[in-house]
Design an enzyme around this catalytic site. Structure first.
Site, short mmCIF file in Angstrom:
data_model
loop_
_atom_site.label_atom_id
_atom_site.label_comp_id
_atom_site.label_asym_id
_atom_site.label_seq_id
_atom_site.Cartn_x
_atom_site.Cartn_y
_atom_site.Cartn_z
N ASP A 179 -8.41 11.89 17.24
CA ASP A 179 -8.54 10.51 17.71
C ASP A 179 -9.74 10.42 18.65
OD1 ASP A 179 -8.21 8.03 19.18
OD2 ASP A 179 -6.18 7.98 18.36
N ARG B 95 -2.76 -2.00 -3.33
CA ARG B 95 -3.98 -1.22 -3.08
C ARG B 95 -3.92 0.02 -3.97
NH1 ARG B 95 -5.54 2.87 1.66
NH2 ARG B 95 -7.68 3.15 0.98
N ARG C 134 -12.15 15.01 8.32
CA ARG C 134 -12.93 15.42 7.13
C ARG C 134 -14.36 15.74 7.55
NH1 ARG C 134 -11.40 10.12 4.06
NH2 ARG C 134 -9.15 10.31 4.18
N GLU D 1 -8.02 -5.39 5.14
CA GLU D 1 -7.92 -5.05 3.73
C GLU D 1 -6.73 -5.74 3.07
OE1 GLU D 1 -8.52 -0.98 5.18
OE2 GLU D 1 -9.39 -0.55 3.23
N LYS E 134 3.25 0.69 3.14
CA LYS E 134 2.92 -0.37 4.10
C LYS E 134 3.02 -1.70 3.36
CE LYS E 134 -0.53 2.30 6.57
NZ LYS E 134 -1.91 2.66 6.42
N ASN F 252 0.87 -1.17 0.00
CA ASN F 252 0.00 0.00 0.00
C ASN F 252 0.92 1.23 0.00
OD1 ASN F 252 -1.79 2.05 0.50
ND2 ASN F 252 -2.75 1.09 2.28
N HIS G 46 -12.96 2.65 0.30
CA HIS G 46 -12.95 1.57 1.30
C HIS G 46 -13.66 0.32 0.77
CE1 HIS G 46 -13.10 4.82 4.69
NE2 HIS G 46 -11.85 4.42 4.54
N GLY H 119 -13.26 4.42 10.66
CA GLY H 119 -11.85 4.55 11.07
C GLY H 119 -11.52 6.03 11.10
#
Ligand code: ADP
Length: 400
Positions: A285, A92, A242, A387, A14, A7, A181, A211
């Site tokens: 968070d 991804r 967002r 994922e 990642k 990713n 997603h 998430g």
């Protein structure tokens, strides 16, 4: 069959290595962060529980993939004897528009399409492509497969994906709702059906991926009917940073008042809004916001209420879209972990057939589980998303 999943983002790569033949075991995983910025670091761990962390001299995705290959072969912490053990690499990719709606082998033609789709994902597709090209160079001859965030939502009908804008913008500029997603929504919908012991093709499911980024999807018979994100991942529910759905005129008004450029407005909506902007404690968070709300912070409590209310509205809307509901699924960081947020979202929905069992909701577990009461007409599940595994499975399916 060993599969590497990559990713590649704007400043991070990642990776996860699976042995699909050995119960889909994770052989190694990790992350290289702050690529191209000072203080680039790598975290790597393997199935034996060995870990390596530290600064690394990585300037670009190619350096990153080279280093990943070195670690995988390392005599101490490595998990492979030769790179030839990797049979395929799954990537991804964020945006496939209407051009790529299935996992695809990334030959030159497919890569050109990924490049073209970058017009609608300028912060993602170009970096995804750099990751692909780095893998071609380092893992020479190994097939690369693209798995697209938008693909699962490509089944949405025009009534769900069109905006109420002049039609020419859809025809000319491809302005429509795509959703994101998708790999996660598809994965948890299938897992929820498996947990219920019923075929996904016979179920009406709402998946709530909550998430940092968050989106909801309405899935009927395994096929996506609608989802809350749109042209970009900004639309829909309130997210970490967002804003989600907002009257566009409000944005135009702020732009005029404050003399913001389009890029500044983009930053405001994507990076400074949502929970971060509403709660005003400098954190997006949910754990921090929940802790402050518990201590009596009114803005934090209000931010959580706005968050829960928006998700609740989408659940109601998607029950109407599906003409009923069999299973509601919570997944991702907030969906899997926040006992209070799940309860807040579901409060008052008993009359619609969603009965939460408080004791089951309070259980913390990494396993897929049911949190509704035994007599709840609609089942409520918590399903950890994965994922990377979904990308590895799609990759195996394609190359096999
Ligand atoms: P991403 O969208 O970046 O993949 P995740 O799905 O990992 O993010 O979700 C990360 C978010 O999940 C965190 O920012 C945090 O808000 C939330 N989260 C994680 N654990 C908890 C928890 N125990 N309680 C509340 N929120 C949590």
């Amino acid at each position: 069959m060993v599969i590497l999943v990559i990713n590649a983002g704007s400043s991070s790569v990642k990776f996860t290595v699976f042995d699909m033949a050995d119960q889909k075991k994770v052989l190694a995983l990790g992350l290289i962060e702050r690529i191209g910025i000072e203080g680039t670091t790598m975290k790597y761990s393997n199935f034996r529980g060995e870990e390596v962390k530290g600064e690394v001299p990585v300037k670009n995705p190619q350096d990153a993939v080279k280093l990943i290959a070195e670690r995988l072969l390392d005599s101490k912490v490595g998990v492979l004897k030769s790179l030839a053990e990797v049979k395929a690499i799954g990537h991804r990719i964020v945006q496939g528009m209407e051009k790529i709606i299935q996992p695809i082998l990334l030959d030159e033609k497919a890569k050109n399409i990924v490049r073209e789709c970058g017009v609608l994902a300028p912060l993602h597709n170009p970096h995804n492509l750099m990751g692909i090209e780095a893998c071609e160079a380092v893992f020479s001859g190994v097939p690369n497969v693209g798995v697209f965030d938008t693909a699962f939502h490509s089944t949405m009908p025009p009534k769900a994906y069109l905006y109420g804008l002049p039609y020419k913008y859809y025809e000319k500029d491809h302005i429509r709702r795509y959703g994101f997603h998708g790999t996660s929504h598809g994965f948890v919908a299938r897992a929820a059906a498996a947990l219920a012991g019923q075929p996904v093709e016979s179920l009406k499911i709402i998946t709530a991926h909550l998430g940092n980024g968050a989106s909801i999807a309405a899935v009927k018979d395994g096929i996506c009917q609608d989802t809350s994100m749109g042209l970009t991942p900004l639309e829909g529910v309130i997210m970490g940073t967002r804003c989600g759905d907002v009257d566009t005129t409000a944005v135009l008004y702020i732009m005029k008042q404050e003399g913001l450029t389009p890029d500044q407005a983009d930053n405001l909506l994507n990076k400074q809004s949502g929970v971060l902007g509403l709660a005003g404690i400098g954190s997006s968070d949910l754990r921090d916001v929940e802790a402050k709300a518990d201590q009596g912070d009114k803005l934090c409590a209000q931010a959580l209420e706005v968050y829960a209310y928006r998700v609740k509205k989408y659940i109601g809307a998607y029950m109407a879209v599906l003409g009923g509901l069999d299973i509601l699924v919570f997944t991702a960081g907030v969906g899997e972990n926040s006992i209070t947020m799940r309860a807040a979202i579901l409060k008052g929905l008993e009359g619609l057939g969603l009965k939460l069992d408080p004791a089951k909701n309070a259980v913390r577990s990494p396993e897929p589980r049911v949190i509704s009461t035994d007599d709840s007409p609609i089942k409520i599940h918590v399903i950890p998303t994965n994922e990377e595994l979904a990308i590895a499975e799609a990759t195996v399916k394609l190359v096999a």
